[in-house]
Design a protein around this motif. Structure first.
Motif, PDB file in Angstrom:
ATOM      1  N   PRO A  66      37.197 109.761 133.206  1.00 59.18           N
ATOM      2  CA  PRO A  66      37.266 110.683 134.059  1.00 59.18           C
ATOM      3  C   PRO A  66      36.706 111.901 133.145  1.00 59.18           C
ATOM      4  CG  PRO A  66      38.995 109.923 134.946  1.00 59.18           C
ATOM      5  CD  PRO A  66      38.748 109.559 132.943  1.00 59.18           C
ATOM      6  N   THR A 349      43.231 115.289 134.366  1.00 56.64           N
ATOM      7  CA  THR A 349      41.992 114.897 135.182  1.00 56.64           C
ATOM      8  C   THR A 349      42.471 114.794 136.162  1.00 56.64           C
ATOM      9  OG1 THR A 349      42.896 112.912 134.523  1.00 56.64           O
ATOM     10  CG2 THR A 349      40.963 113.171 133.239  1.00 56.64           C
ATOM     11  N   ARG A 361      37.587 114.099 142.503  1.00 55.65           N
ATOM     12  CA  ARG A 361      37.171 113.821 140.812  1.00 55.65           C
ATOM     13  C   ARG A 361      38.615 113.302 140.462  1.00 55.65           C
ATOM     14  NH1 ARG A 361      33.865 119.170 140.536  1.00 55.65           N
ATOM     15  NH2 ARG A 361      33.603 117.916 143.028  1.00 55.65           N
ATOM     16  N   ARG A 363      39.096 111.094 138.666  1.00 55.27           N
ATOM     17  CA  ARG A 363      39.934 108.953 138.449  1.00 55.27           C
ATOM     18  C   ARG A 363      38.186 109.066 138.773  1.00 55.27           C
ATOM     19  NH1 ARG A 363      41.849 107.286 142.780  1.00 55.27           N
ATOM     20  NH2 ARG A 363      41.227 108.641 144.263  1.00 55.27           N
ATOM     21  N   LEU A 364      38.193 107.485 138.182  1.00 57.84           N
ATOM     22  CA  LEU A 364      37.062 106.472 138.665  1.00 57.84           C
ATOM     23  C   LEU A 364      37.396 105.382 138.996  1.00 57.84           C
ATOM     24  CD1 LEU A 364      36.200 106.435 133.980  1.00 57.84           C
ATOM     25  CD2 LEU A 364      35.682 107.768 135.728  1.00 57.84           C
ATOM     26  N   PHE A 372      32.355 111.741 133.893  1.00 55.36           N
ATOM     27  CA  PHE A 372      32.659 110.961 133.099  1.00 55.36           C
ATOM     28  C   PHE A 372      32.431 110.888 131.748  1.00 55.36           C
ATOM     29  CE2 PHE A 372      29.471 108.488 134.165  1.00 55.36           C
ATOM     30  CZ  PHE A 372      29.029 107.915 133.718  1.00 55.36           C
TER      31      PHE A 372
END
Length: 403
Positions: A66, A349, A361, A363-364, A372
């Motif tokens: 991220p 993050t 936001r 995390r993916l 990212f």
């Protein structure tokens, strides 16, 4: 129509589980506009979504995390304070310098003397240095103007940093120090800080309200008045708490449901319990700890045991943390605070996002903002391992590759 892009051939660091890296080898991200539509193993991408792809970007097996978030900075200011650095090396304390008219007041004078364009140039240069190491979301506090006109000037400059391709959150820190024109009238100044708040909020300049609750700054009672003013405007609060002594600021902040308490070297058990109950994030600032040569560590074991989320930030400011390296903060958090590399990355993050009240936001995962970083690294622990080396290959912010 919003373009859909497939970013493939990556090793994803999703940070989606509560613990662990969330590594996905041979992974892919599907972005649609500024959002992530999908994240996971490339082989599991649904066929119908693959058919919708308008563009593809191969990442050659690079590590993808991220975007990094700096949730505590004082990026807008005039001048510098390297002379104070020398004084501290000769034995002067931070408190002694502040009480002698240096410290924050020196920066206030330089900031007031600078025009908006000068402040903007300085702040943009600092922001770009952070962006060069993967910054995608930035918090900026005021607190070097200390009048309605000057605080508004600094907050406008902070808002303008979004033009660099950043997400920017602004925090009103009028209760940072006592300006010279209010000498001997601290309660009157707190009244003024509260009185300015509605206008700054009406002008769209404030996302949150902060205060410096400390022996050399403002008392818990005065801080409460600032927080009550913020509550009347439905603004979330944050607090510089327990940096030099335990003033009970963390309990006070938790009472107001604070997003975060920051510094926390002198945080006691009662403060830890209060933060845990309120869901308040602990923002640790290893740069300030290092630069001030602190010896009192934040209560790491107690924070972990209580389940308090731990974030990290640069605390960039001219007096106590002039660093501009997010990667160095990862290393310092591990070496000074004994955080694990995973805890440290989560601190810049997942938990940094939480400290700003941003759930989209850090995390993916599907639905998250498409922020990212692409790194030349084999494993995410390398980001905390090296210092003086920047393995960043590319940053994508809001689905757009940064030039």
């Amino acid at each position: 129509m919003t373009q859909t892009t497939l970013w493939r051939d990556a090793q994803l660091v999703t940070l989606t589980p509560a613990q662990g890296w969330g590594l996905v080898p041979d992974g892919a991200l599907l972005t649609e506009g500024e959002r992530l539509r999908w994240a996971g193993p490339l082989a599991e991408l649904p066929a119908e979504w693959r058919a919708s792809v308008a563009a593809e970007q191969g990442l050659d097996g690079a590590l993808v995390t991220p975007g990094l978030i700096d949730c505590h900075t004082h990026l807008v200011y005039g001048g510098e304070r390297s002379a104070e650095f020398e004084l501290r090396l000769q034995g002067a304390s931070y408190e002694e310098i502040a009480r002698a008219g240096g410290g924050i007041r020196a920066t206030v004078a330089a900031t007031r003397a600078a025009d908006e364009a000068q402040l903007a140039r300085g702040a943009a240069a600092r922001a770009r240095a952070l962006m060069a190491e993967g910054l995608t979301t930035l918090e900026v506090k005021s607190g070097y103007g200390l009048s309605l006109e000057q605080e508004a000037k600094c907050l406008r400059v902070a808002r303008g940093l979004a033009g660099l391709g950043l997400s920017v959150r602004t925090t009103y820190l009028g209760a940072h120090a006592l300006p010279p024109e209010f000498e001997g009238r601290q309660d009157d100044y707190v009244d003024a800080v509260c009185a300015w708040m509605p206008q700054l909020h009406q002008d769209g300049l404030i996302d949150a309200v902060d205060a410096f609750c400390e022996r050399i700054a403002f008392t818990p009672a005065q801080t409460r008045r600032v927080f009550e003013a913020a509550r009347r405007l439905n603004l979330p609060v944050k607090l510089h708490a327990e940096q030099l002594s335990d003033q009970g600021g963390a309990q006070l902040a938790a009472e107001f449901g604070a997003l975060s308490c920051d510094h926390l070297e002198y945080l006691g058990e009662a403060g830890v319990r209060a933060m845990a109950a309120a869901g308040t994030v602990a923002v640790l600032l290893p740069g300030a700890y290092y630069f001030l040569r602190e010896t009192q560590l934040p209560p790491m074991a107690a924070l972990r045991e209580a389940g308090v989320p731990i974030a990290l930030a640069t605390d960039h400011n001219p007096g106590s943390s002039p660093g501009l390296s997010l990667l160095l903060m990862l290393n310092m958090a591990c070496t000074l605070f004994r955080m694990t590399p995973e805890e440290a990355l989560r601190g810049l993050t997942v938990n940094a996002a939480r400290a700003l009240g941003l759930a989209d936001r850090g995390r993916l995962a599907a639905g998250m903002r498409a922020d990212f970083c692409v790194w030349d690294a084999a494993h995410p622990r390398e980001l905390a391992y090296y210092f003086g080396r920047n393995p960043l290959r590319q940053t994508v912010a809001g689905g757009l590759p940064r030039a």
